[in-house]
Design an enzyme around this catalytic site. Structure first.
Site, PDB file in Angstrom:
ATOM      1  N   GLU A 157      70.618  24.580  23.627  1.00  0.00           N
ATOM      2  CA  GLU A 157      71.089  25.098  24.914  1.00  0.00           C
ATOM      3  C   GLU A 157      72.600  25.251  24.925  1.00  0.00           C
ATOM      4  OE1 GLU A 157      72.554  24.794  29.165  1.00  0.00           O
ATOM      5  OE2 GLU A 157      73.014  23.569  27.401  1.00  0.00           O
ATOM      6  N   ASP A 182      70.069  18.977  22.549  1.00  0.00           N
ATOM      7  CA  ASP A 182      71.266  19.153  21.728  1.00  0.00           C
ATOM      8  C   ASP A 182      72.511  18.796  22.534  1.00  0.00           C
ATOM      9  OD1 ASP A 182      70.940  21.556  23.349  1.00  0.00           O
ATOM     10  OD2 ASP A 182      72.542  22.464  22.150  1.00  0.00           O
TER      11      ASP A 182
END
Length: 407
Positions: free
Chosen positions: A175, A80
């Site tokens: 994350e 991400d």
């Protein structure tokens, strides 16, 4: 290096921005777009036991190619990108043989990546830089790490003369919003230790990070006509100002460095009847961290006495300093350090002024120092990465695998 470049560019052009307001895992559906591609790629290069679960956590195995017992180790990165800046329509620019001068990212908007402001650029004269076009982030955090891990695994598969034990790789969602490790199955991963490839400049090796907490303060006021408000109005905005004024003025991000902790107010909104403050608390030292929380609690307690309990405070721990979990197995840091030195890379060992998945994973039973992925200026339009640093990161991964098999 062209192979690394092509792989990296194919990843960063896929929008994988995460969303802190979402309750799902992954927090955005578009993260699946890259996740599914990574699964196919891991299979295509010859990795074994390639899996993706219902939350988009990816794991794969490179089997041992030696006949002695060697610790199983892992390498982890996240796919991400931060919600802080746009990751849509990323259009990377390739600057070959960088000359040390200003780089025009966007002529129309006069956006310039300059060594006068970002002096780290001067380390990379003569190298190939990958930059943004000034309208989005790049996504090297942490698609560079994924690129490096997959490339290293492919290299080991194609060079069986390099001996290694069992290697596990893991790629995670979310994350950037602090949830990357929340649903990571450490038992299934099955490694004795791992490394996150999520650091910045070449040479970084980190095994200390902040202890972290988030705090939310809500204030209930009373609105009365200002002409008749004496002794009656309770202005929530004014109380919010009072709270902020009582926090140590110099203990903020813009006035601290190294292992110095801070309070960071990152959101405030309010009217007379209600106000809200959100802040984070950070400190490397556990005792200082606990004292910071007590300081905030004391401020609110005293103001509640003054304003008849109109303030509510919620503090939630987010992650802790991985040093406590890494020190008992410090050889895992020494192996990474030796790998860098063998490759002519000077290790830069310093504490992280932030956190990584490795912090949470270390407390989940998987000690997990952090190694450089090579990028700079994450989370914004000035993000860039030297291609040569990515190549060196690939070499470090390979060397760690080789050294572990010999020890």
């Amino acid at each position: 290096m062209q192979y690394i470049l092509d792989r990296f560019l194919s990843y960063v052009k896929i929008d994988t921005q995460s969303d802190p307001n979402s309750k799902t895992t992954p927090s955005t559906k578009k993260q699946w777009n890259l996740a599914n591609i990574l699964v196919d790629e891991l299979k295509s290069i010859g990795m074994h036991d390639v899996t993706i679960d219902e939350n988009a956590y990816i794991m794969a195995t490179l089997p041992s190619n030696i006949d002695k017992e060697v610790p199983t180790i892992g390498f982890i990165s996240h796919f991400d990108t931060t919600p802080d800046f746009s990751g849509t329509n990323v259009n990377p620019q390739i600057i070959k043989n960088y000359d040390g001068k200003d780089i025009i990212l966007n002529t129309e908007k006069n956006i310039v990546l300059s060594p006068d402001y970002f002096d780290d650029l001067l380390q990379y004269k003569g190298q190939t830089l990958i930059t943004t076009d000034g309208t989005t982030l790049l996504g090297a955090d942490d698609k560079a790490g994924i690129t490096e891990i997959i490339t290293a695994m492919e290299y080991l598969i194609n060079h069986p003369e390099i001996k290694h034990g069992k290697i596990r790789v893991g790629f995670t969602p979310d994350e950037e919003i602090g949830r990357g490790a929340h649903k990571f199955d450490v038992k299934k991963f099955g490694a004795e230790w791992a490394y996150t490839m999520d650091g910045s400049q070449i040479g970084e090796l980190e095994y200390e990070n902040f202890n972290a907490a988030g705090a939310k303060i809500t204030i209930e006021g009373k609105s009365v006509h200002p002409g008749y408000a004496k002794g009656k109005m309770v202005n929530a905005i004014g109380i919010a100002q009072e709270i902020m004024a009582k926090l140590p003025a110099k203990e903020v991000p813009e006035h601290t460095s190294d292992k110095e902790g801070f309070y960071h107010i990152h959101a405030i909104k309010g009217e007379i009847e209600s106000a809200m403050i959100e802040l984070i608390i950070r400190d490397h030292d556990k005792n200082s961290f606990e004292n910071r929380k007590k300081t905030l609690e004391s401020i609110i307690f005293k103001l509640n006495e003054k304003y008849n309990n109109c303030i509510q405070l919620t503090i939630k721990d987010q992650y802790f300093n991985m040093k406590e979990k890494v020190m008992p197995v410090f050889h895992i840091v020494e192996i990474a350090k030796e790998a860098m030195e063998d490759l002519g890379i000077k290790p830069i060992i310093k504490p992280i002024r932030g956190g990584t998945d490795g912090s949470q994973l270390s407390y989940m039973g998987l000690p997990c120092p952090n190694i450089f992925a090579g990028g700079h200026n994450f989370h914004g339009k000035y993000e860039y990465i030297p291609l040569e640093s990515m190549q060196k990161a690939v070499e470090v991964i390979v060397k760690i695998c080789e050294l572990t098999s010999k020890k």
